[in-house]
Scaffold this active site. Structure first.
Site, mmCIF file in Angstrom:
data_model
loop_
_atom_site.group_PDB
_atom_site.id
_atom_site.type_symbol
_atom_site.label_atom_id
_atom_site.label_comp_id
_atom_site.label_asym_id
_atom_site.label_seq_id
_atom_site.Cartn_x
_atom_site.Cartn_y
_atom_site.Cartn_z
ATOM 1 N N LYS A 13 51.343 65.169 15.262
ATOM 2 C CA LYS A 13 51.249 66.571 15.719
ATOM 3 C C LYS A 13 51.481 66.660 17.233
ATOM 4 O O LYS A 13 52.265 67.472 17.705
ATOM 5 C CB LYS A 13 49.866 67.168 15.379
ATOM 6 C CG LYS A 13 49.526 67.136 13.897
ATOM 7 C CD LYS A 13 48.130 67.657 13.605
ATOM 8 C CE LYS A 13 46.996 66.896 14.252
ATOM 9 N NZ LYS A 13 46.793 65.526 13.734
ATOM 10 N N ARG A 85 40.828 73.441 11.889
ATOM 11 C CA ARG A 85 40.567 72.230 11.100
ATOM 12 C C ARG A 85 39.726 72.491 9.875
ATOM 13 O O ARG A 85 39.373 71.560 9.161
ATOM 14 C CB ARG A 85 39.819 71.211 11.935
ATOM 15 C CG ARG A 85 40.654 70.723 13.032
ATOM 16 C CD ARG A 85 40.253 69.342 13.391
ATOM 17 N NE ARG A 85 40.874 69.090 14.648
ATOM 18 C CZ ARG A 85 41.228 67.915 15.064
ATOM 19 N NH1 ARG A 85 41.001 66.871 14.337
ATOM 20 N NH2 ARG A 85 41.788 67.782 16.223
ATOM 21 N N ARG A 124 48.761 53.506 19.561
ATOM 22 C CA ARG A 124 49.060 54.646 20.435
ATOM 23 C C ARG A 124 48.643 54.347 21.874
ATOM 24 O O ARG A 124 47.609 53.776 22.145
ATOM 25 C CB ARG A 124 48.304 55.888 19.960
ATOM 26 C CG ARG A 124 48.407 57.030 20.966
ATOM 27 C CD ARG A 124 48.005 58.357 20.394
ATOM 28 N NE ARG A 124 46.681 58.379 19.824
ATOM 29 C CZ ARG A 124 46.207 59.401 19.102
ATOM 30 N NH1 ARG A 124 46.971 60.448 18.869
ATOM 31 N NH2 ARG A 124 45.001 59.356 18.616
ATOM 32 N N ARG A 154 43.087 55.775 23.763
ATOM 33 C CA ARG A 154 42.011 56.764 23.689
ATOM 34 C C ARG A 154 40.716 56.124 23.184
ATOM 35 O O ARG A 154 40.762 55.214 22.362
ATOM 36 C CB ARG A 154 42.423 57.892 22.723
ATOM 37 C CG ARG A 154 43.178 58.988 23.417
ATOM 38 C CD ARG A 154 43.763 60.026 22.503
ATOM 39 N NE ARG A 154 42.954 60.465 21.376
ATOM 40 C CZ ARG A 154 43.359 61.389 20.515
ATOM 41 N NH1 ARG A 154 44.541 61.966 20.672
ATOM 42 N NH2 ARG A 154 42.604 61.742 19.505
ATOM 43 N N ARG A 165 37.706 60.057 11.193
ATOM 44 C CA ARG A 165 38.549 61.245 11.415
ATOM 45 C C ARG A 165 39.414 61.530 10.180
ATOM 46 O O ARG A 165 39.607 62.677 9.794
ATOM 47 C CB ARG A 165 39.428 61.031 12.656
ATOM 48 C CG ARG A 165 38.672 61.315 13.955
ATOM 49 C CD ARG A 165 39.146 60.446 15.105
ATOM 50 N NE ARG A 165 40.524 60.679 15.478
ATOM 51 C CZ ARG A 165 41.279 59.777 16.122
ATOM 52 N NH1 ARG A 165 40.785 58.602 16.452
ATOM 53 N NH2 ARG A 165 42.509 60.071 16.449
HETATM 54 P P1 AP5 Z 1 50.194 61.553 17.692
HETATM 55 O O1 AP5 Z 1 51.327 62.520 17.811
HETATM 56 O O2 AP5 Z 1 49.386 61.252 18.900
HETATM 57 O O3 AP5 Z 1 49.205 61.955 16.474
HETATM 58 P P2 AP5 Z 1 48.423 63.305 16.151
HETATM 59 O O4 AP5 Z 1 48.898 63.796 14.814
HETATM 60 O O5 AP5 Z 1 48.504 64.255 17.285
HETATM 61 O O6 AP5 Z 1 46.958 62.727 15.911
HETATM 62 P P3 AP5 Z 1 45.645 62.723 16.812
HETATM 63 O O7 AP5 Z 1 44.999 61.382 16.611
HETATM 64 O O8 AP5 Z 1 45.899 63.107 18.227
HETATM 65 O O9 AP5 Z 1 44.796 63.774 16.095
HETATM 66 P P4 AP5 Z 1 43.255 63.893 16.142
HETATM 67 O O10 AP5 Z 1 43.012 65.055 15.275
HETATM 68 O O11 AP5 Z 1 42.490 62.669 15.770
HETATM 69 O O12 AP5 Z 1 42.924 64.066 17.667
HETATM 70 P P5 AP5 Z 1 42.766 65.352 18.550
HETATM 71 O O13 AP5 Z 1 43.215 64.968 19.888
HETATM 72 O O14 AP5 Z 1 43.375 66.542 17.904
HETATM 73 O O15 AP5 Z 1 50.810 60.189 17.095
HETATM 74 C C1 AP5 Z 1 50.000 59.045 16.872
HETATM 75 C C2 AP5 Z 1 50.810 57.769 17.163
HETATM 76 O O16 AP5 Z 1 51.853 57.646 16.212
HETATM 77 C C3 AP5 Z 1 51.492 57.744 18.538
HETATM 78 O O17 AP5 Z 1 51.398 56.451 19.056
HETATM 79 C C4 AP5 Z 1 52.968 58.116 18.239
HETATM 80 O O18 AP5 Z 1 53.874 57.515 19.172
HETATM 81 C C5 AP5 Z 1 53.139 57.545 16.835
HETATM 82 N N1 AP5 Z 1 54.058 58.328 16.018
HETATM 83 C C6 AP5 Z 1 54.119 59.689 15.907
HETATM 84 N N2 AP5 Z 1 55.080 60.042 15.024
HETATM 85 C C7 AP5 Z 1 55.628 58.876 14.557
HETATM 86 C C8 AP5 Z 1 56.690 58.584 13.620
HETATM 87 N N3 AP5 Z 1 57.354 59.556 12.974
HETATM 88 N N4 AP5 Z 1 56.975 57.267 13.393
HETATM 89 C C9 AP5 Z 1 56.299 56.266 14.041
HETATM 90 N N5 AP5 Z 1 55.311 56.483 14.946
HETATM 91 C C10 AP5 Z 1 54.978 57.779 15.196
HETATM 92 O O19 AP5 Z 1 41.159 65.572 18.513
HETATM 93 C C11 AP5 Z 1 40.275 64.644 19.112
HETATM 94 C C12 AP5 Z 1 38.835 65.080 18.884
HETATM 95 O O20 AP5 Z 1 38.599 66.379 19.513
HETATM 96 C C13 AP5 Z 1 38.409 65.306 17.414
HETATM 97 O O21 AP5 Z 1 38.051 64.098 16.775
HETATM 98 C C14 AP5 Z 1 37.219 66.268 17.602
HETATM 99 O O22 AP5 Z 1 36.064 65.596 18.032
HETATM 100 C C15 AP5 Z 1 37.702 67.176 18.727
HETATM 101 N N6 AP5 Z 1 38.457 68.354 18.219
HETATM 102 C C16 AP5 Z 1 39.769 68.664 18.478
HETATM 103 N N7 AP5 Z 1 40.126 69.797 17.823
HETATM 104 C C17 AP5 Z 1 39.019 70.204 17.146
HETATM 105 C C18 AP5 Z 1 38.767 71.307 16.266
HETATM 106 N N8 AP5 Z 1 39.713 72.204 15.977
HETATM 107 N N9 AP5 Z 1 37.522 71.412 15.744
HETATM 108 C C19 AP5 Z 1 36.542 70.532 16.035
HETATM 109 N N10 AP5 Z 1 36.730 69.459 16.850
HETATM 110 C C20 AP5 Z 1 37.954 69.293 17.389
#
Ligand code: AP5
Length: 212
Positions: A13, A85, A124, A154, A165
């Site tokens: 994402k 979410r 990552r 991270r 997660r």
């Molecule tokens: P990346 O693009 O970073 O993955 P992502 O889908 O964005 O996943 P996240 O881990 O960032 O999501 P998350 O929900 O855990 O974290 P968030 O920051 O939102 O890609 C991942 C890796 O794969 C990278 O290395 C990339 O290079 C590689 N990659 C990508 N595409 C690829 C492909 N096609 N082929 C090969 N490799 C590929 O949230 C963090 C925390 O914040 C949560 O745990 C929670 O505590 C809080 N939070 C955030 N939003 C909320 C909410 N709405 N409600 C409650 N708590 C929340």
């Protein structure tokens, strides 16, 4: 353009939102980035949300909705990454959009199997200087000075937090696919493909072929 990117942790994402934002002239709004920047600032709010973030748990709905709202109001065109979410957050988003007389254009669900996701998240790295997301193998950080880094891992990319997660995603977030499909807004994209091909498919799916 108001598009939600939905998908499990590691589906891409953040990666895709960064690639798409410039091309389509939209703002990338990541609730995860908002949470991490509060934590880094050392604010009271940051202290309140840090424990949830590090354990891979969701921040309480009322807190995250209040954190996200100002960003939604500020931008005309956005790609929303990590929000909503669960159904309560989806309804809060509906309410916020109603208040400003706007509506969602599409919800893009990125799909990839859990086993791939753990490997992606373990490899990552994120640039401290630019925030750009890389992967040690699939999308390595540049070594020509284009991005000065440093490239860091991270805190929540430890295996226990990753598994937690993903569990929460399947329990609470995945049902949103039906929620949006019933409104005719859901588009699914195969996120197992290489990064540029996923970008191309998203642009095609949201009717922006001219930006491919
Ligand atoms: P990346 O693009 O970073 O993955 P992502 O889908 O964005 O996943 P996240 O881990 O960032 O999501 P998350 O929900 O855990 O974290 P968030 O920051 O939102 O890609 C991942 C890796 O794969 C990278 O290395 C990339 O290079 C590689 N990659 C990508 N595409 C690829 C492909 N096609 N082929 C090969 N490799 C590929 O949230 C963090 C925390 O914040 C949560 O745990 C929670 O505590 C809080 N939070 C955030 N939003 C909320 C909410 N709405 N409600 C409650 N708590 C929340």
């Amino acid at each position: 353009m108001k598009v939600i990117l939905l998908g499990p942790q590691g589906a891409g994402k953040g990666t895709q939102a960064q690639r798409l934002a410039d091309r389509v002239g939209a703002t990338h709004i990541s609730t995860g980035d908002i949470v991490r920047s509060e934590i880094e600032s050392g604010s009271e709010l940051g202290k309140k949300v840090q424990d949830y973030n590090d354990r891979g748990e969701l921040v309480p709905d009322e807190v995250i909705v209040e954190m996200a709202k100002p960003y939604l109001d500020d931008a005309d065109s956005w790609l929303l990454d990590g929000f909503p979410r669960n159904e309560a957050q989806a309804k809060a988003l509906d309410g916020a959009l109603d208040e400003i007389g706007e509506k969602l254009d599409a919800v893009v669900a990125l799909e990839a199997p859990d086993d791939d996701l753990v490997e992606r998240l373990s490899g990552r790295r994120q640039s401290q200087a630019t925030g750009k997301i890389y992967h040690v193998e699939y999308d390595p950080p540049p070594d020509d000075g284009d991005d000065p880094g440093p490239f860091v891992q991270r805190d929540d990319d430890a295996e226990d937090a990753i598994r937690r997660r993903l569990e929460i995603y399947h329990e609470q977030t995945e049902p949103l696919k039906d929620f949006y499909a019933e409104r005719g807004l859901l588009i699914t994209v195969d996120a197992e493909q290489e990064i540029p091909k996923v970008t191309e498919d998203i642009l095609g799916a949201v009717g922006r072929e001219e930006d491919v």
